[in-house]
Design an enzyme around this catalytic site. Sequence first.
Site, short mmCIF file in Angstrom:
data_model
loop_
_atom_site.label_atom_id
_atom_site.label_comp_id
_atom_site.label_asym_id
_atom_site.label_seq_id
_atom_site.Cartn_x
_atom_site.Cartn_y
_atom_site.Cartn_z
N ARG A 151 -7.35 -3.30 9.58
CA ARG A 151 -6.41 -4.20 10.26
C ARG A 151 -7.06 -4.87 11.46
O ARG A 151 -6.75 -6.01 11.78
CB ARG A 151 -5.14 -3.45 10.63
CG ARG A 151 -4.47 -2.82 9.42
CD ARG A 151 -3.01 -2.54 9.61
NE ARG A 151 -2.51 -1.64 8.56
CZ ARG A 151 -2.18 -2.02 7.33
NH1 ARG A 151 -2.29 -3.28 6.98
NH2 ARG A 151 -1.74 -1.14 6.45
N ARG B 32 -8.61 12.25 12.82
CA ARG B 32 -7.18 12.00 12.97
C ARG B 32 -6.38 13.30 12.97
O ARG B 32 -6.64 14.21 12.18
CB ARG B 32 -6.69 11.05 11.86
CG ARG B 32 -7.37 9.70 11.94
CD ARG B 32 -6.98 8.79 10.81
NE ARG B 32 -5.58 8.36 10.91
CZ ARG B 32 -5.02 7.51 10.05
NH1 ARG B 32 -5.73 7.03 9.04
NH2 ARG B 32 -3.76 7.15 10.19
N ARG C 253 2.99 5.98 -3.31
CA ARG C 253 4.14 6.79 -3.73
C ARG C 253 4.44 6.63 -5.22
O ARG C 253 4.90 7.57 -5.87
CB ARG C 253 5.35 6.42 -2.87
CG ARG C 253 5.21 6.92 -1.42
CD ARG C 253 6.08 6.12 -0.47
NE ARG C 253 6.10 6.67 0.90
CZ ARG C 253 5.15 6.47 1.81
NH1 ARG C 253 4.09 5.72 1.49
NH2 ARG C 253 5.26 7.00 3.02
N LYS D 108 0.83 -1.21 0.00
CA LYS D 108 0.00 0.00 0.00
C LYS D 108 0.86 1.26 0.00
O LYS D 108 0.61 2.20 -0.76
CB LYS D 108 -0.93 -0.02 1.22
CG LYS D 108 -1.95 1.12 1.24
CD LYS D 108 -3.17 0.75 2.06
CE LYS D 108 -2.91 0.81 3.55
NZ LYS D 108 -3.01 2.20 4.07
N SER D 109 1.89 1.28 0.84
CA SER D 109 2.75 2.46 0.92
C SER D 109 3.44 2.74 -0.40
O SER D 109 3.52 3.89 -0.86
CB SER D 109 3.80 2.27 2.02
OG SER D 109 3.21 2.17 3.29
N GLN E 38 5.10 9.04 7.42
CA GLN E 38 4.23 9.96 6.71
C GLN E 38 4.66 11.41 6.92
O GLN E 38 4.67 12.21 5.97
CB GLN E 38 2.78 9.75 7.14
CG GLN E 38 2.22 8.41 6.69
CD GLN E 38 0.77 8.21 7.09
OE1 GLN E 38 0.16 9.05 7.72
NE2 GLN E 38 0.21 7.06 6.73
N ASP F 213 1.89 -0.99 12.08
CA ASP F 213 0.64 -1.44 11.48
C ASP F 213 0.35 -2.92 11.74
O ASP F 213 -0.77 -3.38 11.53
CB ASP F 213 0.66 -1.20 9.96
CG ASP F 213 0.48 0.26 9.61
OD1 ASP F 213 -0.07 1.02 10.44
OD2 ASP F 213 0.89 0.67 8.51
#
Length: 432
Positions: A393, A124, A28, A23-24, A173, A320
């Site tokens: 998750r 958040r 990007r 995902k990361s 992040q 995570d």
Amino acid sequence: MGNRVIEPANRALKGELIIPGDKSVSHRSVMLSALGNTPVHITNFLPSADCLSTVAAMRALGAKVELISDTELVVQGNGLHGLREPDTILDAGNSGTTLRLLMGLLAPQSFPVVFTGDKSLHRRPMGRVIKPLKEMGATIVGRAENTKLPITIVPAEKPLHGITYVMPVASAQVKSAILLSGLFADGKTTVIEPYPSRNHTELMLESFGVRVNHEDNRISLMAPDRLTAPAELVVPGDISSAAFWLVAASIVPGSELLLKNVGINETRTGIIDVLEAMGARLSVMNKRKSGEEQVADILVKASQLHGTSFGADIIPRLVDEIPAIAVAAMFAKGDTIITGAGELRVKETDRIDAIYTQFVKLGGNIEAKEDGLIIHGGTELKRAKCFSHDDHRMAMSLAIAGLAGNGVEIEEPDCVAISYPKFYDELDRLIK
């Protein structure tokens, strides 16, 4: 959608799994490709809700994104300075990565941008990203004293300037947002981390021709004249998705799974270190490179786990994966003590509270601390109805706990689409 019932496994988990794209890295790959001026062919892209939020945002900013299939796309940008003012508000959905990285990318631009997101993302905190960007000269306005969505970036009166920012907490992040702003800033941009966090941004910047200097936990760059986009980008499999199968095969008796194409970037392999410390039987095989990223196949066999302890120094490498580790800890002998994990309180939900409240329903013996958990392993789990908190998750961790225990009914199960859309399909395939 309705609740999902996971029955106890009636046999060992056997076979192979091809792990979906990271995902990361998927986020990007699209963002940086949109800053080039030649097409980039991206394969093994993760077509999750979060990553598709990034695709939509980059399209709104003027990039062409052609979806060839669910996992394959071509991105054509307009050059490093070719982003355009969007016609509407940018919606990051549930994706903290989309929001935080785009704030860094767009803070230096000459046009205004307004961000929104879903209810979870509105809760958040974004202040820790906004603070260093303001130090660089950005003008950013948000709710709750400039810390929460909706957030507006106003064009700065003069170009942003590089800073040396000592991060109070290791966060990939926040680091990435600063470095992406540094692509447009006057002078050198430097980030100093207390502990190493995932380095996907640095590696991908280098693959686009940006010189990134590393010295211990100090990362620096100067604004380049342009990015040199590679013709091809192959996204490695996501170790955060692999984590659920690493745990499941470890705790379901007699299991043996081969996980294919797993990214083993050293800033992400804390899950392997912790499971091995718990006595897991893992074999990392066929190591190779996918672009600048390390990948491998991982063979995992069932074993009797035992408790362990870990803290702040390793948390950035597995933050995570803690919900999955908590499941492993419930099936282990002895206590598992997790400290230095206060970051979990500001994820998609307060994951410390979610792990405590939901896993206790299943019969787990758990103590919640301000920055971590104490999990007393070895208790017999029972069947229960549990709430995912609409956190992908948590939903997958509950599914694995029910599979290895006495079953579970998961409320709001479909949030797995955030990172692993085919998770339940793969689970069904393994147990049928």
